[in-house]
Design an enzyme around this catalytic site. Structure first.
Site, PDB file in Angstrom:
ATOM      1  N   SER A  61       0.741  -1.087   0.041  1.00  0.00           N
ATOM      2  CA  SER A  61      -0.032  -0.142  -0.114  1.00  0.00           C
ATOM      3  C   SER A  61       0.724   1.387   0.056  1.00  0.00           C
ATOM      4  CB  SER A  61      -1.020   0.067   1.149  1.00  0.00           C
ATOM      5  OG  SER A  61      -1.941  -0.991   0.973  1.00  0.00           O
ATOM      6  N   LYS A  64       0.272   3.480  -2.988  1.00  0.00           N
ATOM      7  CA  LYS A  64      -0.956   4.297  -3.175  1.00  0.00           C
ATOM      8  C   LYS A  64      -0.823   5.880  -3.291  1.00  0.00           C
ATOM      9  CE  LYS A  64      -3.785   0.592  -0.961  1.00  0.00           C
ATOM     10  NZ  LYS A  64      -4.643   0.456   0.070  1.00  0.00           N
ATOM     11  N   TYR A 189      -2.800  -3.483 -10.606  1.00  0.00           N
ATOM     12  CA  TYR A 189      -2.992  -3.085  -9.199  1.00  0.00           C
ATOM     13  C   TYR A 189      -2.025  -4.233  -8.375  1.00  0.00           C
ATOM     14  CZ  TYR A 189      -4.633  -2.847  -4.184  1.00  0.00           C
ATOM     15  OH  TYR A 189      -4.420  -2.724  -2.837  1.00  0.00           O
ATOM     16  N   TYR A 241      -4.574   4.274   7.971  1.00  0.00           N
ATOM     17  CA  TYR A 241      -5.878   3.701   7.907  1.00  0.00           C
ATOM     18  C   TYR A 241      -6.902   4.076   9.262  1.00  0.00           C
ATOM     19  CZ  TYR A 241      -3.901   1.181   4.297  1.00  0.00           C
ATOM     20  OH  TYR A 241      -3.133   0.798   2.964  1.00  0.00           O
ATOM     21  N   VAL A 259       1.328  -3.672   3.721  1.00  0.00           N
ATOM     22  CA  VAL A 259       1.394  -4.881   4.522  1.00  0.00           C
ATOM     23  C   VAL A 259       2.450  -5.617   4.246  1.00  0.00           C
ATOM     24  CG1 VAL A 259      -1.413  -5.132   4.924  1.00  0.00           C
ATOM     25  CG2 VAL A 259      -0.082  -6.013   2.742  1.00  0.00           C
TER      26      VAL A 259
HETATM   27  O1  DON Z   1      -4.569  -5.054  -1.683  1.00  0.00           O
HETATM   28  C1  DON Z   1      -4.024  -5.332  -0.778  1.00  0.00           C
HETATM   29  O2  DON Z   1      -4.527  -6.006   0.022  1.00  0.00           O
HETATM   30  C2  DON Z   1      -2.428  -5.394  -0.629  1.00  0.00           C
HETATM   31  N1  DON Z   1      -1.740  -5.440  -2.178  1.00  0.00           N
HETATM   32  C3  DON Z   1      -2.100  -4.045  -0.086  1.00  0.00           C
HETATM   33  C4  DON Z   1      -2.673  -3.934   1.207  1.00  0.00           C
HETATM   34  C5  DON Z   1      -2.033  -3.219   2.222  1.00  0.00           C
HETATM   35  O3  DON Z   1      -0.740  -2.910   2.101  1.00  0.00           O
HETATM   36  C6  DON Z   1      -2.517  -2.429   3.387  1.00  0.00           C
HETATM   37  N2  DON Z   1      -1.471  -1.815   4.346  1.00  0.00           N
HETATM   38  N3  DON Z   1      -1.445  -1.707   5.292  1.00  0.00           N
END
Ligand code: DON
Length: 305
Positions: A61, A64, A189, A241, A259
């Site tokens: 993320s 983003k 994505y 978040y 993540v």
């Molecule tokens: O779409 C997802 O769930 C992961 N590629 C990215 C989510 C993420 O990194 C949330 N962050 N803390």
């Protein structure tokens, strides 16, 4: 400086124990929960590192805010924010709930998954390959790292298991908000999230935001000043978040987590910070990483507030 950083790493390593590596993307399980590393790049390109600073991990993320900058420069903020909101959701990053209950049913902001998928769908390009090339080239320029590439294992792992993201994208398509081909948007994505980086890459992207979008090495403008302001504001209000409020109080540095365990911080006019610690808390933020950011902020008096 590196002594101070090493001390902060040593003091906070213990927190990794209370979290866990992400498992919902199976490939991320392979990370070593106890790794903890940091890199700071200041406006004069001085680089300070400590801990596991050479480890490669996927950006997830943290990508983003960067694709958001590219999308706004591609299409203008009016178009982008007719499809994605500007408010914190107060919900987890992968929540689908408000897409159904809010009218118009656009994602709350570009930092949660639904919003980021919409943003990726608005990146310009002749076809998906062209769009990916534009994304990669933007990340390479911002990080000053020509060698950035996609971790194919993580990409495949997420593509195989990303049904929740698929559900959100189809819902957005059904509402007429997302207009592109869902499979193609998600493929892009998942690739964007699987770009492999180090804390130095994160710190470099962070310092180029701290300089309001001007590359500190070449003096070239990479991001429009207004766009860089928008991106940093989202990092403050939504970057961590549903922990963004507490983080703003305790750390006070515009930041984005992923993540994979990464956190990118940007201290306007001062520095970029990259942190890696793959043990996550229940909100999906790096457990020890947040403590490290807190330590740096306090010791160096970096809160922007
Ligand atoms: O779409 C997802 O769930 C992961 N590629 C990215 C989510 C993420 O990194 C949330 N962050 N803390």
């Amino acid at each position: 400086m590196e002594k101070i950083l090493q001390q902060i790493i040593d003091d906070n390593k213990k927190y990794a124990e209370y979290g866990n590596v992400a498992t919902y993307i199976p490939e991320l399980r392979k990370a070593n929960k106890n790794d903890l590393g940091i890199c700071i790049v200041d406006m004069n390109n001085n680089i300070y590192e400590a801990g596991n600073c050479d480890k490669k991990f996927t950006i997830q993320s943290v990508s983003k805010p960067i694709t958001l900058a590219l999308a706004i420069m591609d299409s203008g903020k009016d178009k982008i924010f007719s499809k994605v909101g500007m408010e914190p959701s107060g919900d987890p990053f992968n929540s689908i709930m408000k897409l159904e209950t809010s009218k118009p049913s656009i994602p709350y902001n570009p930092m949660i998954n639904a919003g980021a998928i919409m943003i990726t769908s608005m990146i310009k390009g002749k076809n998906n390959e062209d769009k990916l090339n534009r994304i990669m080239s933007f990340f390479k320029k911002l990080s000053g790292n020509e060698n950035l590439s996609i971790n194919e294992e993580v990409y495949m792992s997420e593509k195989l298991t990303g049904d929740r993201n698929r559900a959100m994208a189809y819902l957005l398509k059904g509402e007429g908000v997302l207009t592109e081909n869902v499979d193609e948007v998600l493929d892009l994505y998942f690739k964007q999230c699987s770009i492999e980086i180090t804390v130095r890459d994160l710190a470099r992207m962070g310092v180029n935001l701290a300089s309001h979008g001007v590359d500190i090495l070449t003096g070239k403008r990479l991001i429009d000043e207004e766009v860089s302001k928008i991106v940093k504001t989202f990092m403050v209000t939504c970057g961590m978040y549903d922990a963004s409020g507490e983080y703003a109080i305790n750390v006070g540095i515009p930041s984005k987590s992923g993540v994979g365990g990464g956190i990118m911080g940007t201290v306007p006019n001062k520095m970029g910070i990259g942190v890696y610690g793959p043990s996550l808390d229940e909100k999906g933020n790096s457990m020890a990483g947040i403590k490290v950011m807190q330590g740096i902020s306090q010791q160096m008096n970096l809160s922007i507030f």
